[in-house]
Design a protein around this motif. Structure first.
Motif: not given
Length: 124
Positions: A1-26
């Motif tokens: 069983m895995e318990l991840p704690l991740l932080v996600k960084v993305a540009p501001p939310y816009r409806r009906e748009a494609i958003r890139p993101f990066v994430f990382g954590g432990a």
């Protein structure tokens, strides 16, 4: 069983748009079961990791020693992805890399858990 704690960084939310993101954590992994597969010339057997026995594969004899799997195991995760936001649904695709922080097997070589994954996500 895995318990991840991740932080996600993305540009501001816009409806009906494609958003890139990066994430990382432990992540903290806990062993809930362990088996290993032994492959002989003519047959395949599954053995519990804690097993200590002598197995016969046709003419071959194999001595199985217990395998101690470290638990809990800490690892780090990094990844990138894209998410397409529709009206009430999000569809995403991400790629992640995960690597354990400590050695898995009690041998001189540095053997660590590593994983590459490509995930398709549906957010409702």
């Amino acid at each position: 069983m895995e318990l991840p704690l991740l932080v996600k960084v993305a540009p501001p939310y816009r409806r009906e748009a494609i958003r890139p993101f990066v994430f990382g954590g432990a992540s903290l992994g806990l062993e809930v079961g362990c088996t290993r597969t032994l492959v002989g010339e003519t047959e395949v057997r599954s053995v519990e990791c804690s097993a200590s026995e002598v197995l016969t594969f046709g003419a071959d004899t194999v001595v199985v020693s217990p395998l101690e799997v470290p638990s809990p195991e800490a690892s780090w995760i990094v990844g990138v992805g894209i998410q397409w936001e529709l009206k009430d649904i999000g569809i995403g695709l991400e790629a992640r890399y995960q690597r354990g922080m400590r050695q898995v097997l009690p041998i001189p070589a540095k053997v660590r858990n590593e994983m590459w994954a490509i995930l398709l996500a549906l957010t409702i």
